[in-house]
Design a protein around this motif. Structure first.
Motif, PDB file in Angstrom:
ATOM      1  N   SER A 121      43.430 -21.033   6.469  1.00  0.00           N
ATOM      2  CA  SER A 121      42.429 -20.400   7.259  1.00  0.00           C
ATOM      3  C   SER A 121      41.917 -19.252   6.261  1.00  0.00           C
ATOM      4  N   LEU A 122      42.803 -18.206   5.717  1.00  0.00           N
ATOM      5  CA  LEU A 122      42.356 -17.202   4.854  1.00  0.00           C
ATOM      6  C   LEU A 122      41.213 -17.836   3.981  1.00  0.00           C
ATOM      7  N   LYS A 123      41.620 -18.863   3.339  1.00  0.00           N
ATOM      8  CA  LYS A 123      40.803 -19.367   2.166  1.00  0.00           C
ATOM      9  C   LYS A 123      39.372 -19.677   2.901  1.00  0.00           C
ATOM     10  N   SER A 142      37.907 -18.740   5.848  1.00  0.00           N
ATOM     11  CA  SER A 142      37.112 -17.367   6.190  1.00  0.00           C
ATOM     12  C   SER A 142      36.339 -16.850   5.136  1.00  0.00           C
ATOM     13  N   ILE A 143      37.484 -16.582   4.067  1.00  0.00           N
ATOM     14  CA  ILE A 143      36.795 -15.569   2.869  1.00  0.00           C
ATOM     15  C   ILE A 143      35.836 -16.409   2.069  1.00  0.00           C
ATOM     16  N   GLU A 144      35.921 -17.753   1.986  1.00  0.00           N
ATOM     17  CA  GLU A 144      35.033 -18.323   0.938  1.00  0.00           C
ATOM     18  C   GLU A 144      33.772 -18.791   1.874  1.00  0.00           C
ATOM     19  N   THR A 145      33.783 -18.702   3.021  1.00  0.00           N
ATOM     20  CA  THR A 145      32.563 -18.881   3.864  1.00  0.00           C
ATOM     21  C   THR A 145      31.787 -17.587   4.107  1.00  0.00           C
ATOM     22  N   ALA A 146      32.385 -16.345   4.491  1.00  0.00           N
ATOM     23  CA  ALA A 146      31.861 -15.313   4.707  1.00  0.00           C
ATOM     24  C   ALA A 146      31.173 -14.694   3.298  1.00  0.00           C
ATOM     25  N   ASN A 197      31.344 -16.749  -3.251  1.00  0.00           N
ATOM     26  CA  ASN A 197      31.442 -15.766  -4.231  1.00  0.00           C
ATOM     27  C   ASN A 197      33.104 -15.516  -4.653  1.00  0.00           C
ATOM     28  N   ILE A 198      33.795 -15.332  -3.487  1.00  0.00           N
ATOM     29  CA  ILE A 198      35.213 -15.239  -3.688  1.00  0.00           C
ATOM     30  C   ILE A 198      35.899 -16.545  -3.386  1.00  0.00           C
ATOM     31  N   LEU A 199      36.671 -17.095  -4.344  1.00  0.00           N
ATOM     32  CA  LEU A 199      37.355 -18.542  -4.351  1.00  0.00           C
ATOM     33  C   LEU A 199      38.683 -18.093  -3.978  1.00  0.00           C
TER      34      LEU A 199
END
Length: 318
Positions: free
Chosen positions: A177-179, A181-185, A189-191
């Protein structure tokens, strides 16, 4: 993930059937965190195969705009809702490094309100840091911070290693879930590289690290604290550069240790933990005026929170 969806669906049925007996318990004083490794030297478990990639990731983690991009891209409510009903996951949100209601001044002003005041002074904007809501998740702001980090010289994309326990379906699902949300948002740029570890390896790398050098991660979700006594110091001494229990767990040596080095000093300066130490020692020294003591410790919490040095994922289950 499917079994957790089935479990949560069954809870929804329970809530409907026993609506008169369904309630959320009072907030508690536990706080769980996501923490970064601020001076990583152990790369046993990583996909980074060049020194340049390692150096860039370290520079990114030390960059305030990058950390704020990570936080703005992190849907913490969805992260908690992996194995918790959505309404309870929202109620579990905590947004400061300590606990808003841990203490209050003699006039009734809560510690959380004091933190909000000093956060606003640092950030230049007023933000509610109350429990039960997420003031930070904002994909549009995440991209603003990404662009600011690029202007600071950070090269993107940046890949962060996130270890978790391979045998726990709920922990693996939470990291997924963390991965996501962060990769999408952050538009890739952050993987997030989710690193599956057995229990002993995970304890040595994240949870029970024996030294700063043993920390084998970029971001760590196996961190949190419950108060030993009703005073903000019980949380805020964790990040003191001279005595902090959690310094080791973020890859740093204390300034009082013999192996304190230039890498530690550079990280402490970049994070403004030198300023934090000054604020912390000043607050700690106030023992005859609790109102002044709480005000002083609120400045410490505001620095950790505004600089995104500590990212709370919420309180204990309710």
């Amino acid at each position: 993930m499917n079994e957790y969806k089935e479990f949560l669906n069954s809870l929804e049925d329970y809530k409907t059937e026993y609506a008169d007996n369904y309630y959320v318990t009072l907030p508690n004083t536990t706080n769980f965190y996501v923490l970064f490794n601020y001076n990583r030297t152990n790369y046993t478990h990583t996909t980074k195969d060049t020194q340049a990639a390692k150096d860039n990731a370290k520079a990114a983690i030390l960059n305030e705009n990058f950390r704020k991009a990570f936080r703005a891209g992190f849907d913490r409510i969805a992260y908690q809702a992996v194995d918790t009903p959505a309404d309870v996951a929202k109620d579990m949100m905590r947004n400061v490094a300590s606990v808003p209601g841990l203490v209050s001044k003699s006039d009734g002003t809560s510690f959380g309100t004091l933190v909000e005041k000093y956060y606003a002074e640092r950030a230049g904007e007023t933000v509610s840091l109350a429990d039960g809501q997420d003031p930070f998740y904002d994909p549009a702001k995440a991209m603003e911070y990404i662009n600011a980090a690029k202007a600071d010289g950070i090269q993107f994309p940046v890949t962060l290693d996130l270890p978790t326990y391979e045998s726990s379906k709920s922990l693996v699902a939470a990291c997924s879930s963390l991965k996501q949300s962060i990769e999408t948002a952050t538009q890739g740029n952050i993987l997030i590289n989710v690193v599956l570890m057995d229990y002993d390896t995970l304890v040595a790398a994240c949870y029970g690290v024996a030294s700063a050098e043993a920390c084998d991660f970029d971001i760590n979700t196996f961190t949190g604290w419950g108060p030993d006594y009703p005073d903000p110091k019980t949380f805020l001494d964790l990040f003191s550069t001279s005595e902090g229990y959690y310094l080791t767990s973020v890859g740093l040596h204390r300034t009082t240790e013999a192996n304190y080095n230039a890498g530690d000093a550079a990280a402490i300066e970049a994070l403004e933990l030198d300023e934090y130490e000054t604020l912390y020692q000043a607050a700690k020294a106030i023992t005859n005026d609790m109102d002044a003591r709480y005000e002083a410790f609120a400045k410490c919490d505001a620095l950790l929170t505004e600089n995104a040095i500590v990212i709370s994922t919420g309180m204990d289950a309710r």
